[in-house]
Write an enzyme that holds these catalytic residues in place. Structure first.
Site, PDB file in Angstrom:
ATOM      1  CD  GLU A 297      -2.615   1.211   2.672  1.00 50.80           C
ATOM      2  OE1 GLU A 297      -2.202   0.567   3.659  1.00 50.80           O
ATOM      3  OE2 GLU A 297      -3.660   1.890   2.689  1.00 50.80           O
TER       4      GLU A 297
ATOM      5  CE  LYS B 130      -7.249   1.888   3.587  1.00 49.72           C
ATOM      6  NZ  LYS B 130      -5.915   2.244   4.141  1.00 49.72           N
TER       7      LYS B 130
ATOM      8  CB  CYS C 116      -4.563  -1.484   4.158  1.00 53.68           C
ATOM      9  SG  CYS C 116      -3.813  -1.746   5.780  1.00 53.68           S
TER      10      CYS C 116
HETATM   11  N1  LIG Z   1      -3.241   1.207   6.160  1.00 50.40           N
HETATM   12  C1  LIG Z   1      -4.245   0.859   6.922  1.00 50.40           C
HETATM   13  O1  LIG Z   1      -5.399   0.903   6.520  1.00 50.40           O
HETATM   14  N2  LIG Z   1      -3.925   0.467   8.176  1.00 50.40           N
HETATM   15  C2  LIG Z   1      -4.880   0.305   9.195  1.00 50.40           C
HETATM   16  C3  LIG Z   1      -4.452  -0.633  10.226  1.00 50.40           C
HETATM   17  C4  LIG Z   1      -4.858  -2.035   9.949  1.00 50.40           C
HETATM   18  O2  LIG Z   1      -5.833  -2.268   9.256  1.00 50.40           O
HETATM   19  O3  LIG Z   1      -4.190  -2.924  10.443  1.00 50.40           O
END
Ligand SMILES: NC(=O)NCCC(=O)O
Length: 383
Positions: free
Chosen positions: A119, A195, A232
């Site tokens: 990401e 996203k 993510c």
């Molecule tokens: N980049 C992101 O969405 N991180 C959030 C933390 C997670 O989902 O572990």
């Protein structure tokens, strides 16, 4: 031993579980063990020289009478940032392009058909800071930006589909998004997907920077199979995986940036469970290392001001619809995970377990719609 020194769960099991019990421990924990994939010596040498881990595994399917095997090789790349977070923006981007370029070259030596990066791969994960400058300067056009130009060249040169998750700037109105650009092996941009779910947890202050995606659950038909990208935090939402799968995704990539203190016990479960529940392959990719920022920040959670998000634990892996999974890459090193899979396995497992057939989706759709109405009353029976 500090969190960042612990290399991997798999290594620790190998080291400490007696040999005759290890096979059974692994079967219960990880499912049927995928065979190791023989990788060319030139790629192994390149990985050694360029200081990244290289692993390869094979997910097989049963031979069928009416369909030939549908073999595809995918590559997952996890990496640290190359320059410190206060280096000039373009230097940081160029350094990451160079690093990824040399890893993709090794992926090409291994015959990879589809490669996916982590990401927001062109930048430090600076969304913890809540500062706008200089971080918004890393945002680029998905269609014609500097990074997409770079990926188009890689795609064409190596006949490889490239999934490039970036911070996107939609230039007409300067709206920012967290986007994965899918570049076809022809070198053309096949499309982009944004996203869907934005974290509001811990130091992941991402809602300061970009909006919830508006591209739904697109699936990209490539020469090598139907693919989707669940970025993510979307991995915590079973319905997000489900909708990509309902649109026909055979492989769902999950490019991520997440830290040990927050999500590590969930990491090995979520993408794997999605592969099982949706009869598809899933691929978790996480960055590595600890990224330091010049200015301290807080996240309104009572914690003392600090200058890093914590340790990004890598551990990228592939999960298969039969519940098996590859070992994870290291928690601390850059790495390339090459996986060969026969996509026929998705239908074979669907025919075996029939989750799509037994899903009762019309009933759930109706019930779910009711729960979103203002006059919704939970269905609780009381004495
Ligand atoms: N980049 C992101 O969405 N991180 C959030 C933390 C997670 O989902 O572990």
């Amino acid at each position: 031993m500090s969190v960042s020194e612990f290399e991997s769960l798999e290594n620790t099991l190998e080291k400490h579980i007696p040999h005759d019990e290890l096979k059974e421990v692994k079967r219960i924990l990880f499912g049927k063990e995928p065979k190791k994939l023989a990788l060319p010596a030139c790629a192994v040498e390149a990985a050694l020289e360029r200081d990244f881990e290289l692993q390869g595994y094979l997910f097989e399917a049963s031979p069928e009478q009416l369909r030939p095997p549908r073999i595809v090789r995918i590559g997952l790349i996890q990496n640290r940032i190359v320059l410190p977070t206060d280096a000039p923006v373009l230097d940081q981007i160029n350094a990451l392009h160079n690093r990824i370029g040399e890893m993709v070259e090794a992926a090409a030596m291994c015959g990879v058909n589809i490669v996916c990066f982590q990401e927001a791969w062109t930048m430090p994960f600076a969304f913890c800071t809540r500062e706008k400058e200089p971080w918004t300067e890393f945002a680029e056009s998905a269609e014609g930006g500097y990074t997409t130009q770079f990926c188009k060249k890689l795609a064409q040169k190596y006949n490889m589909v490239v999934i490039s998750p970036i911070l996107e700037r939609e230039e007409t109105n300067n709206v920012l998004w967290n986007t994965a650009v899918v570049v076809s092996n022809s070198g053309n941009v096949l499309g982009k997907t944004r996203k869907n779910h934005i974290p509001r947890v811990g130091d992941f202050n991402e809602s300061t920077y970009y909006m919830e995606g508006n591209t739904g659950h697109r699936v990209f038909q490539t020469q090598f199979g139907k693919i989707a990208v669940n970025i993510c935090y979307g991995r915590h939402h079973p319905l997000n995986w489900f909708m990509y799968s309902m649109n026909g995704a055979e492989i769902i990539f999950n490019p991520s940036a997440t830290v040990g203190g927050l999500s590590e016990p969930m990491w090995s479960i979520e993408a794997r469970n999605a592969a099982i529940a949706n009869h598809c392959f899933t691929c978790g990719i996480n960055r590595v290392g600890t990224e330091h920022f010049n200015n301290e920040f807080t996240s309104g959670d009572g914690k003392k001001a600090h200058q890093d998000l914590g340790h990004f634990y890598g551990s990228s892996y592939v999960a298969a619809p039969d519940g098996s999974r590859s070992p994870g890459l290291s928690r601390t090193r850059d790495g390339l995970l090459v996986t060969e899979m026969d996509l026929n396995l998705t239908r074979q497992i669907s025919d075996k377990w029939s989750f799509k057939m037994t899903g009762r989706y019309a009933e759930y759709a109706e019930e779910l719609t009711r729960t979103t109405r203002e006059d919704f009353k939970p269905n609780i029976i009381k004495e």
